[in-house]
Design an enzyme around this catalytic site. Structure first.
Site: not given
Ligand code: GLU
Length: 485
Positions: A254-258
């Site tokens: 997901s975007k949140r992790q990178g």
């Protein structure tokens, strides 16, 4: 294999996701390996998600990665148009066929009714909300009246209950679904646009797609697609669903992790060769432990049979490593082009360095950098004289005797004529002997004076690249600027 035709069918959401790149790459490799055709089809029937410039971005990102398509927007082909928004009449025609043979039906249910239905089903704790086929009971006359009355409607797929939907998947083997768990999918929305399912199947058929290679997230849509092929009496394509991409903690990427956009990696200075190599290994290997690949070798070795079922972990460390490997394997001439571009995009002025200077910097730094931009960040001293000096190195290598010693060294350098590396070395050796000190007493301060730091290539390699005048001027500067208590 004959007549291999595969497609990458993204919905243009604004950028190319690395998962999308993996899908595109596997399709591309499969097509090239089997002398097939690689087609780009833009699935842009969801008008709510329309993003200006998204298609152009996508095409640009694919091209940057070296994935040239044989048919698609811009390049054309005999199965176009390749943008679904330009094919609306085609879907209308086919959905009528489904209605006339009973495989699809008009549904006039209001949004409100559907919501109430959903709530009821949730109360009954049904595994998923499903349409209750209410409008299937309408008579032909009732339907005609509502249509004449211009009542809003959608068209739904009529899924026959109580049977098993079975299909083969190259990656997952035999896959089975219970038709009772499949919803009467909307095929045409109230705005007249088709949903993904209808448009995707109609186009795959009309574009003679032989293999549907796509992410696992589409596996649950496949029973609907299979029913559509069967309803039309069309031959099904061969399916291959690629494993999910996971974060290192095994959650869904997901975007949140990178970063998830190809563009992000490009901006960060990753080489396209490294990114393609890395993405190719997200769910595939050749059966050995080789990890370094160029595109042509991937084409030679890629098979769908060797795609794994298990989720593939997105390991940034590995991407960094591959980037360094690909960078090091480049010839100095290739690196020269990349470095020039990097300088053009930086605060340094390209006019200050001639070609042979840059080539010498490359030779000195090649083994020490993992990214092109590191030529500038790890060895800025090749591009501008130091302004400040690394404090710990000053503490360690500079004492009260250093200024006089360095001055003597500078004077010795000054009398050299067109010096080579060895001439600087001899000069330093001579001064050390005269002063009766170890060479280190001169080497470390010299390094500090010319490069402001204590790491990097050998000091004589740096000095010979900088040249005599510059070296002497940097020693002078350091003598003025470095003050110790
Ligand atoms: N439009 C779908 C997507 O955005 C295509 C899925 C498929 O390949 O069938 O990924």
């Amino acid at each position: 294999m004959e007549n291999i035709r595969v497609r990458f069918a993204p919905s243009p959401t604004g950028y190319l996701h690395v998962g999308g790149l993996r899908t595109a790459l596997y399709n591309y490799l499969f097509a090239r390996r089997n002398n097939g055709k690689f087609i780009l089809r833009i699935e842009d029937t969801d008008r709510n998600r329309f993003v200006e410039g998204a298609v152009e971005n996508l095409i640009e990102a694919l091209k940057w990665c070296g994935l040239e398509f044989d048919e698609g927007p811009e390049v054309g082909g005999s199965f176009g148009p390749y943008m679904q928004s330009q094919r609306l009449d085609i879907y209308q025609k086919y959905v009528q066929e489904l209605i006339s043979n009973g495989n699809a039906y008009y549904c006039f249910c209001s949004q409100q009714r559907l919501e109430v239905l959903k709530e009821e089903q949730q109360k009954q704790k049904l595994p998923q909300a499903k349409y209750d086929k209410h409008c299937l009971t309408l008579s032909k006359k009732e339907v005609e009246e509502k249509l004449a009355n211009k009542d809003p409607f959608v068209i739904r797929l009529n899924i026959e209950p109580n049977h098993r939907i079975i299909f083969d998947d190259i990656v997952r083997g035999k896959v089975e679904f219970d038709s009772n768990n499949v919803d009467d999918q909307v095929l045409i929305k109230s705005d007249g646009y088709p949903t993904y399912h209808l448009a995707n199947v109609v186009d795959d058929h009309l574009m003679q797609i032989s293999h549907v290679i796509r992410g696992e997230e589409w596996l649950s849509s496949t029973p609907k697609h299979v029913l559509l092929y069967d309803s039309f009496k069309w031959e099904r394509p061969i399916f291959a669903h690629l494993p999910l991409l996971l974060n290192p903690d095994r959650s869904k990427l997901s975007k949140r992790q990178g970063d998830v956009a190809v563009e992000d990696y490009r901006t960060k200075g990753f080489l396209k060769e490294a990114l393609v190599n890395f993405v190719a290994l997200l769910g595939w290997n050749a059966g050995d432990d080789q990890e370094f690949y160029y595109m042509n070798e991937l084409i030679e070795k890629f098979t769908l049979e060797r795609v794994n079922k298990a989720g593939a972990v997105f390991d940034l460390e590995k991407l960094n490593w591959l980037n360094a490997e690909h960078l090091r394997k480049k010839s100095n001439e290739e690196l020269f082009i990349l470095l020039k571009q990097e300088i053009l995009n930086s605060q340094f002025s390209i006019n200050n360095y001639n070609d042979s200077y840059l080539l010498r910097v490359i030779a000195a730094m090649k083994e020490r950098v993992s990214f092109v931009h590191e030529y500038l960040t790890k060895s800025p001293y090749f591009f501008e004289a130091p302004k400040e000096y690394e404090e710990t190195a000053v503490q360690k290598n500079w004492n009260h005797e250093t200024p006089a010693q360095l001055q003597k060294l500078s004077d010795e350098f000054n009398i050299l004529v067109n010096p080579e590396k060895e001439d600087y070395e001899h000069a330093l050796h001579k001064v050390a002997e005269e002063l009766n000190v170890g060479k280190g007493k001169l080497i470390h301060p010299l390094r500090l004076a010319v490069s402001a730091t204590s790491t990097g290539p050998g000091v004589f390699d740096i000095v010979v690249i900088l040249g005599k005048e510059e070296t002497i001027s940097r020693i002078k500067n350091a003598l003025e600027k470095i003050k110790i208590s």
